[in-house]
Motif scaffolding. Structure first.
Motif, PDB file in Angstrom:
ATOM      1  N   MET A  94       0.820  -1.202   0.000  1.00  0.00           N
ATOM      2  CA  MET A  94       0.000   0.000   0.000  1.00  0.00           C
ATOM      3  C   MET A  94       0.863   1.264   0.000  1.00  0.00           C
ATOM      4  O   MET A  94       0.409   2.321  -0.364  1.00  0.00           O
ATOM      5  N   ASP A 129       3.269   1.901  -1.990  1.00  0.00           N
ATOM      6  CA  ASP A 129       3.385   2.329  -3.386  1.00  0.00           C
ATOM      7  C   ASP A 129       2.219   3.222  -3.783  1.00  0.00           C
ATOM      8  O   ASP A 129       2.395   4.217  -4.469  1.00  0.00           O
ATOM      9  N   PHE A 130       1.012   2.834  -3.354  1.00  0.00           N
ATOM     10  CA  PHE A 130      -0.180   3.606  -3.698  1.00  0.00           C
ATOM     11  C   PHE A 130      -0.027   5.050  -3.244  1.00  0.00           C
ATOM     12  O   PHE A 130      -0.265   5.984  -4.006  1.00  0.00           O
ATOM     13  N   LEU A 165      -0.857  -0.976  -8.442  1.00  0.00           N
ATOM     14  CA  LEU A 165      -1.006   0.029  -7.371  1.00  0.00           C
ATOM     15  C   LEU A 165      -0.389   1.376  -7.757  1.00  0.00           C
ATOM     16  O   LEU A 165      -0.995   2.413  -7.487  1.00  0.00           O
ATOM     17  N   GLY A 203      -2.718   4.654  -7.761  1.00  0.00           N
ATOM     18  CA  GLY A 203      -2.347   5.796  -6.920  1.00  0.00           C
ATOM     19  C   GLY A 203      -2.085   7.041  -7.736  1.00  0.00           C
ATOM     20  O   GLY A 203      -2.539   8.139  -7.395  1.00  0.00           O
TER      21      GLY A 203
END
Length: 190
Positions: free
Chosen positions: A1, A3-4, A135, A139
Motif C-alpha cells: 500500500m 506504493d499507492f 497500485l 495511486g
C-alpha cells in the motif's frame, strides 16, 4: 500500500508542477465556460476526461499500447489549443447549446486518451524493473484526479470573484483568460 500513497503524491505533483503547465492549462481551458452552479456539467466533463486518460494510462502502463513520447508531447498542446478554439467559438457566439456540450464531452474523452498516454510515459520513467504496475497506476491516477479537482475549484473561485465584481462582463473575462491560455500554449510549443 506504500506504493499507492507514493504514486498518489506523484500524481498530484505531476499535475501541479510548474514545469509541466500543459495539464494545468488544459483543465482551465475546459472549465472556463462554467461556474459553481454548473457543477453537474463540470463533473461530467471531468469524468469524460478521466475515463479517457484512465483507459490509455492503464493500457500503456500494462504495455498493451505504446505511442512515441514525442508524438504525445506534440498532441497534448494541440488538445489545449483546440479546447481554446472551441471556447472562442462558444464565447463569441455567446451561447452554448446542448449539442455543443455533448460534443465537448466526446472531445474531452478523446483528449483524455491522449493525455493518459502522456501520464503513462511519466509514470513508466519512475517504475523499477519488475515492479508491479497496478497500485502505482491506481495511486497516480487518484493523485491526478485530486489535483484536477483542486485546479477546477480554484478556477471556479476566481471566476466567482470576477462575477461578483464585474457581473455582466463575465463573457469578456472568460475571453481574456482563454486568450491568455491560448497564447501561453502557443509560446510553450515554440
Amino acid at each position: 500500500m506504500t506504493d499507492f500513497w507514493f504514486y498518489l503524491k506523484e500524481g498530484i505533483i505531476h499535475i501541479l508542477d510548474l514545469d509541466g503547465l500543459d495539464h494545468f492549462y488544459f483543465i482551465l481551458s475546459f472549465c472556463i465556460l462554467f461556474s459553481f452552479k454548473d457543477w453537474k456539467k463540470i463533473i461530467g466533463l471531468i469524468t469524460a476526461f478521466t475515463f479517457g486518460h484512465c483507459i490509455t494510462l492503464f493500457l500503456s502502463g500494462l504495455e498493451l499500447m505504446t505511442i512515441n513520447a514525442d508524438t504525445i508531447e506534440l498532441l497534448i498542446p494541440i488538445t489545449i489549443l483546440l479546447s481554446c478554439i472551441n471556447n472562442f467559438y462558444i464565447l463569441l457566439k455567446d451561447k452554448q447549446s446542448k449539442q455543443q456540450l455533448v460534443v465537448t464531452y466526446i472531445i474531452l474523452l478523446i483528449f483524455g486518451l491522449i493525455h493518459g498516454l502522456g501520464f503513462s510515459n511519466y509514470i513508466k520513467m519512475m517504475l523499477f524493473d519488475g515492479e508491479s504496475i497496478v497500485l502505482p497506476l491506481l495511486g497516480f491516477n487518484v493523485g491526478i484526479e485530486l489535483a484536477q479537482l483542486l485546479i477546477v475549484t480554484g478556477l471556479l473561485i476566481v471566476l466567482s470573484v470576477f462575477q461578483l465584481l464585474l457581473k455582466s462582463k463575465m463573457r469578456w473575462v472568460r475571453l481574456v483568460i482563454n486568450t491568455i491560455i491560448f497564447v501561453l500554449v502557443v509560446m510553450m510549443t515554440l
